[in-house]
Design a protein around this motif. Structure first.
Motif, PDB file in Angstrom:
ATOM      1  N   SER A 128       1.266  -1.153  -0.455  1.00 12.24           N
ATOM      2  CA  SER A 128      -0.109  -0.169   0.353  1.00 12.24           C
ATOM      3  C   SER A 128       0.688   1.339   0.175  1.00 12.24           C
ATOM      4  N   GLY A 129       0.690   2.391  -0.389  1.00  8.79           N
ATOM      5  CA  GLY A 129       1.640   3.334  -0.403  1.00  8.79           C
ATOM      6  C   GLY A 129       0.749   5.086  -0.659  1.00  8.79           C
ATOM      7  N   GLY A 130       1.292   5.923   0.379  1.00  9.83           N
ATOM      8  CA  GLY A 130       0.548   6.985  -0.117  1.00  9.83           C
ATOM      9  C   GLY A 130      -1.323   7.005   0.591  1.00  9.83           C
ATOM     10  N   VAL A 131      -1.035   6.339   1.757  1.00  4.88           N
ATOM     11  CA  VAL A 131      -2.815   6.362   2.709  1.00  4.88           C
ATOM     12  C   VAL A 131      -2.361   7.040   4.143  1.00  4.88           C
ATOM     13  N   LEU A 132      -3.686   8.409   4.320  1.00  6.60           N
ATOM     14  CA  LEU A 132      -3.850   9.084   4.805  1.00  6.60           C
ATOM     15  C   LEU A 132      -5.121   8.358   6.145  1.00  6.60           C
ATOM     16  N   VAL A 133      -4.691   8.191   6.998  1.00  6.29           N
ATOM     17  CA  VAL A 133      -5.561   7.698   8.267  1.00  6.29           C
ATOM     18  C   VAL A 133      -5.144   9.317   9.242  1.00  6.29           C
ATOM     19  N   ARG A 134      -6.569   9.859   9.384  1.00 11.48           N
ATOM     20  CA  ARG A 134      -6.388  11.311   9.684  1.00 11.48           C
ATOM     21  C   ARG A 134      -8.013  11.099  10.627  1.00 11.48           C
ATOM     22  N   GLY A 135      -7.924  11.828  12.100  1.00 14.70           N
ATOM     23  CA  GLY A 135      -8.861  12.608  12.344  1.00 14.70           C
ATOM     24  C   GLY A 135      -9.446  11.494  12.637  1.00 14.70           C
ATOM     25  N   SER A 136      -8.909   9.753  12.995  1.00 15.24           N
ATOM     26  CA  SER A 136     -10.102   8.689  13.916  1.00 15.24           C
ATOM     27  C   SER A 136     -10.414   8.569  15.437  1.00 15.24           C
ATOM     28  N   ARG A 137     -11.305   8.268  15.569  1.00 16.11           N
ATOM     29  CA  ARG A 137     -11.370   7.923  17.471  1.00 16.11           C
ATOM     30  C   ARG A 137     -11.050   6.618  17.210  1.00 16.11           C
ATOM     31  N   VAL A 138     -10.179   5.620  17.881  1.00 17.55           N
ATOM     32  CA  VAL A 138      -9.869   4.104  18.071  1.00 17.55           C
ATOM     33  C   VAL A 138      -9.596   4.286  19.540  1.00 17.55           C
ATOM     34  N   ARG A 139     -10.971   3.188  20.103  1.00 19.05           N
ATOM     35  CA  ARG A 139     -10.997   2.729  21.525  1.00 19.05           C
ATOM     36  C   ARG A 139     -10.806   1.691  21.671  1.00 19.05           C
ATOM     37  N   ARG A 140     -10.960   1.261  22.989  1.00 25.43           N
ATOM     38  CA  ARG A 140     -11.223  -0.345  23.701  1.00 25.43           C
ATOM     39  C   ARG A 140     -10.700  -1.151  22.289  1.00 25.43           C
ATOM     40  N   VAL A 141      -9.786  -1.142  22.013  1.00 28.46           N
ATOM     41  CA  VAL A 141      -9.202  -2.053  21.365  1.00 28.46           C
ATOM     42  C   VAL A 141      -7.646  -2.982  21.312  1.00 28.46           C
ATOM     43  N   THR A 142      -8.766  -4.568  21.827  1.00 32.18           N
ATOM     44  CA  THR A 142      -7.241  -5.441  22.804  1.00 32.18           C
ATOM     45  C   THR A 142      -5.838  -5.294  21.731  1.00 32.18           C
ATOM     46  N   LYS A 143      -5.744  -5.211  20.632  1.00 35.38           N
ATOM     47  CA  LYS A 143      -3.850  -5.151  20.049  1.00 35.38           C
ATOM     48  C   LYS A 143      -4.593  -3.883  19.411  1.00 35.38           C
ATOM     49  N   TYR A 144      -3.846  -3.714  18.709  1.00 32.12           N
ATOM     50  CA  TYR A 144      -3.268  -1.812  17.988  1.00 32.12           C
ATOM     51  C   TYR A 144      -4.677  -1.572  17.808  1.00 32.12           C
ATOM     52  N   ALA A 145      -4.383  -0.174  18.011  1.00 31.13           N
ATOM     53  CA  ALA A 145      -5.116   0.767  17.572  1.00 31.13           C
ATOM     54  C   ALA A 145      -5.428   0.712  16.227  1.00 31.13           C
ATOM     55  N   ILE A 146      -3.571   1.292  15.545  1.00 29.42           N
ATOM     56  CA  ILE A 146      -3.807   1.163  14.562  1.00 29.42           C
ATOM     57  C   ILE A 146      -3.052   0.979  13.927  1.00 29.42           C
ATOM     58  N   GLY A 147      -2.768  -0.416  12.675  1.00 31.84           N
ATOM     59  CA  GLY A 147      -1.411  -1.040  12.754  1.00 31.84           C
ATOM     60  C   GLY A 147      -1.319  -1.093  10.731  1.00 31.84           C
ATOM     61  N   ILE A 148       0.184  -0.261  11.137  1.00 30.23           N
ATOM     62  CA  ILE A 148       0.642  -1.068   9.701  1.00 30.23           C
ATOM     63  C   ILE A 148       2.064  -1.537   8.997  1.00 30.23           C
ATOM     64  N   LYS A 149       1.021  -2.612   8.655  1.00 30.07           N
ATOM     65  CA  LYS A 149       1.773  -3.675   8.504  1.00 30.07           C
ATOM     66  C   LYS A 149       1.595  -4.531   7.471  1.00 30.07           C
ATOM     67  N   HIS A 150       3.104  -5.047   6.974  1.00 29.67           N
ATOM     68  CA  HIS A 150       2.989  -6.276   5.714  1.00 29.67           C
ATOM     69  C   HIS A 150       3.332  -7.436   6.193  1.00 29.67           C
ATOM     70  N   ALA A 151       3.340  -7.732   6.840  1.00 25.02           N
ATOM     71  CA  ALA A 151       3.191  -9.007   7.262  1.00 25.02           C
ATOM     72  C   ALA A 151       2.917  -9.697   8.469  1.00 25.02           C
ATOM     73  N   ASN A 152       3.124 -10.866   8.839  1.00 21.80           N
ATOM     74  CA  ASN A 152       3.260 -11.376  10.097  1.00 21.80           C
ATOM     75  C   ASN A 152       4.981 -11.239  11.009  1.00 21.80           C
ATOM     76  N   ASP A 153       5.579 -11.024   9.680  1.00 21.02           N
ATOM     77  CA  ASP A 153       7.706 -10.897   9.685  1.00 21.02           C
ATOM     78  C   ASP A 153       7.835 -10.069   9.162  1.00 21.02           C
ATOM     79  N   ALA A 154       6.781  -8.654   8.687  1.00 18.22           N
ATOM     80  CA  ALA A 154       7.424  -7.761   8.641  1.00 18.22           C
ATOM     81  C   ALA A 154       8.396  -6.916   8.072  1.00 18.22           C
ATOM     82  N   LEU A 155       8.996  -7.644   7.151  1.00 18.13           N
ATOM     83  CA  LEU A 155      10.565  -6.869   6.556  1.00 18.13           C
ATOM     84  C   LEU A 155      10.528  -6.642   6.188  1.00 18.13           C
ATOM     85  N   SER A 156       9.850  -6.956   4.511  1.00 18.86           N
ATOM     86  CA  SER A 156       9.176  -6.662   3.552  1.00 18.86           C
ATOM     87  C   SER A 156       8.843  -4.629   3.877  1.00 18.86           C
TER      88      SER A 156
END
Length: 186
Positions: A128-156
């Motif tokens: 993914s490229g050039g994505v804007l995440v703005r002005g959002s409210r994220v609450r009561r989330v058990t793992k990541y409120a906001i995750g930016i992640k390639h895959a489980n290894d996150a190497l690429s």
């Protein structure tokens, strides 16, 4: 609730919509089973077939959504370019008895004994490229409120130029923001 899969170059706008998972009312999809596919319960998700990463969904907009009471992911986008994810409310993602319970699901323990189901509020995924995440409210989330992640290894570093601006995060079980496989982010 809404998934768009194998739709390369789809241009979509979602505005002012409520996606309510009503997880407090749901029983386990397959009683007695506790594997990952059983708990795939998303608010909104879009992604392409594994080999279609070159045909990104361009110019999408998710604006003013309320996503609540979902077991696994609130808003998840993969294989997108130039998307705007703005002014959304994401609340009650995942299952944990003290943070955001799922009383009828029985034994939700994917994240480990007694820890509940790992939920992600907003997830920006691979290629993914050039994505804007703005002005959002994220609450009561058990793992990541906001995750930016390639895959489980996150190497690429397949996620380029993501921008997070003026989001409000509260009551997370693990991390407010997770980055993995990102380049040139702001």
């Amino acid at each position: 609730v809404l998934e768009l899969w194998r739709r390369p170059d789809l241009r979509i706008q979602l505005r002012h919509l409520v996606l309510d998972g009503r997880k407090a009312e749901q029983a386990a999809p397959h009683p007695g089973q506790n594997d990952a596919p059983t708990w795939w319960h998303y608010g909104f998700q879009t992604w392409n077939q594994w080999g279609d990463h070159d045909q990104r969904n361009r110019g999408g907009c998710i604006h003013g959504l309320t996503v609540r009471d979902i077991v696994k992911r609130g808003i998840a986008v993969f294989d997108v370019a130039g998307w705007s994810i703005e002014h959304n409310e994401v609340d009650g993602i995942g299952c944990h008895p003290e943070l955001t319970p799922c009383p009828r699901l029985g034994v939700p323990s994917l994240a480990g004994p007694g820890r509940g189901v790992a939920g992600v509020g907003i997830l920006l995924g691979w290629y993914s490229g050039g994505v804007l995440v703005r002005g959002s409210r994220v609450r009561r989330v058990t793992k990541y409120a906001i995750g930016i992640k390639h895959a489980n290894d996150a190497l690429s570093p397949s996620i380029v130029r993501p921008r997070l601006e003026r989001n409000e995060i509260s009551d997370t079980g693990a991390l407010g923001i997770f980055l993995g496989g990102v380049s040139e982010g702001r």
